[in-house]
Design a protein around this motif. Structure first.
Motif, mmCIF file in Angstrom:
data_model
loop_
_atom_site.group_PDB
_atom_site.id
_atom_site.type_symbol
_atom_site.label_atom_id
_atom_site.label_comp_id
_atom_site.label_asym_id
_atom_site.label_seq_id
_atom_site.Cartn_x
_atom_site.Cartn_y
_atom_site.Cartn_z
ATOM 1 N N SER A 58 16.366 -16.476 -5.836
ATOM 2 C CA SER A 58 16.916 -16.854 -7.234
ATOM 3 C C SER A 58 16.767 -18.286 -7.546
ATOM 4 O O SER A 58 16.360 -18.873 -8.378
ATOM 5 C CB SER A 58 17.877 -15.994 -7.517
ATOM 6 O OG SER A 58 19.026 -16.530 -6.867
ATOM 7 N N CYS A 60 15.373 -20.815 -5.844
ATOM 8 C CA CYS A 60 14.185 -21.539 -5.797
ATOM 9 C C CYS A 60 13.386 -21.201 -7.003
ATOM 10 O O CYS A 60 12.670 -21.882 -7.468
ATOM 11 C CB CYS A 60 13.278 -20.763 -4.490
ATOM 12 S SG CYS A 60 11.475 -21.495 -4.369
ATOM 13 N N SER A 61 13.221 -19.849 -7.452
ATOM 14 C CA SER A 61 12.634 -19.526 -8.702
ATOM 15 C C SER A 61 13.269 -20.205 -9.937
ATOM 16 O O SER A 61 12.363 -20.818 -10.821
ATOM 17 C CB SER A 61 12.700 -17.885 -9.076
ATOM 18 O OG SER A 61 13.945 -17.378 -9.135
ATOM 19 N N ASN A 62 14.793 -20.565 -9.916
ATOM 20 C CA ASN A 62 15.184 -20.999 -11.012
ATOM 21 C C ASN A 62 14.574 -22.573 -11.030
ATOM 22 O O ASN A 62 14.213 -23.046 -12.285
ATOM 23 C CB ASN A 62 16.636 -21.199 -10.709
ATOM 24 C CG ASN A 62 17.220 -21.708 -11.905
ATOM 25 O OD1 ASN A 62 16.782 -21.678 -13.202
ATOM 26 N ND2 ASN A 62 18.377 -22.274 -11.509
ATOM 27 N N PHE A 65 10.828 -22.484 -12.100
ATOM 28 C CA PHE A 65 10.599 -22.453 -13.586
ATOM 29 C C PHE A 65 11.181 -23.790 -14.478
ATOM 30 O O PHE A 65 10.609 -23.959 -15.566
ATOM 31 C CB PHE A 65 11.288 -21.081 -14.048
ATOM 32 C CG PHE A 65 10.450 -19.815 -13.772
ATOM 33 C CD1 PHE A 65 9.399 -19.634 -14.467
ATOM 34 C CD2 PHE A 65 10.810 -19.214 -12.953
ATOM 35 C CE1 PHE A 65 8.595 -18.396 -13.969
ATOM 36 C CE2 PHE A 65 10.084 -17.814 -12.480
ATOM 37 C CZ PHE A 65 8.832 -17.671 -13.146
#
Length: 178
Positions: A58, A60-62, A65
């Motif tokens: 989460s 890393c994806s934050n 993005f």
């Protein structure tokens, strides 16, 4: 975002002040309400075994993005102007049904109750949101009974569940004494 793009449509200096207000209002509301969720929600929902990995994914994806938004926003503003803010407003609005239908409510629930929400959803083959709505707030004894019920349905060891529950209770007692 809606205020920002609406104020930029006329293109004069007076209404652009409203766009600045809209942008700061969005940043304040987003920062206070949604920004911490990529760090908090996975930690609440994930069992101990996968909590670290879920937080890593989460976070890393934050960051990925955020990087993408930072890189494409100047290009979008240069090419489509106020349409950039309309795009982000529509993107934000598109997440409302996703959150409403797929994210179970976890307010005022212990981690063990959250585990039970997922166990109930899995055992009864219903959505986790529906399981969260149907499962009432439980006492410690009720949590233990439900855990035993769902453990027998899933094949998990009741000893493992009881050990985790005992560790949680010990940690709570330690927190209250400090």
């Amino acid at each position: 975002m809606v205020i920002t793009f609406a104020c930029l449509i006329p293109g004069d200096e007076q209404t652009s002040k409203g766009a600045v207000f809209g942008l700061f209002l969005y940043m304040a509301a987003f920062g206070a309400a949604w920004l911490p969720l990529p760090w908090l929600y996975p930690a609440e929902l994930s069992p101990i075994k996968t909590r670290a990995k879920a937080n890593a994914v989460s976070t890393c994806s934050n960051w990925l993005f955020n990087f993408t938004v930072v890189m494409i926003t100047p290009v979008m503003v240069a090419n489509i102007g106020w349409g950039t803010y309309l795009f982000f407003a529509a993107l934000n609005a598109s997440f409302i049904p996703v959150i409403w239908f797929f994210y179970p409510e976890t307010a005022n629930r212990s981690l063990e109750e959250i585990d039970l929400i997922f166990a109930k959803g899995y055992a009864e083959n219903i959505s986790y949101v529906k399981a969260a709505r149907e499962l009432p707030k439980l006492s410690d004894d009720e949590i233990e009974a439900k855990a035993a019920e769902y453990a027998s349905a899933s094949g998990d060891s009741l000893d493992e569940i009881e050990k985790a529950h005992a560790e949680h209770n010990a940690a709570q007692r330690l927190e209250t004494t400090q």
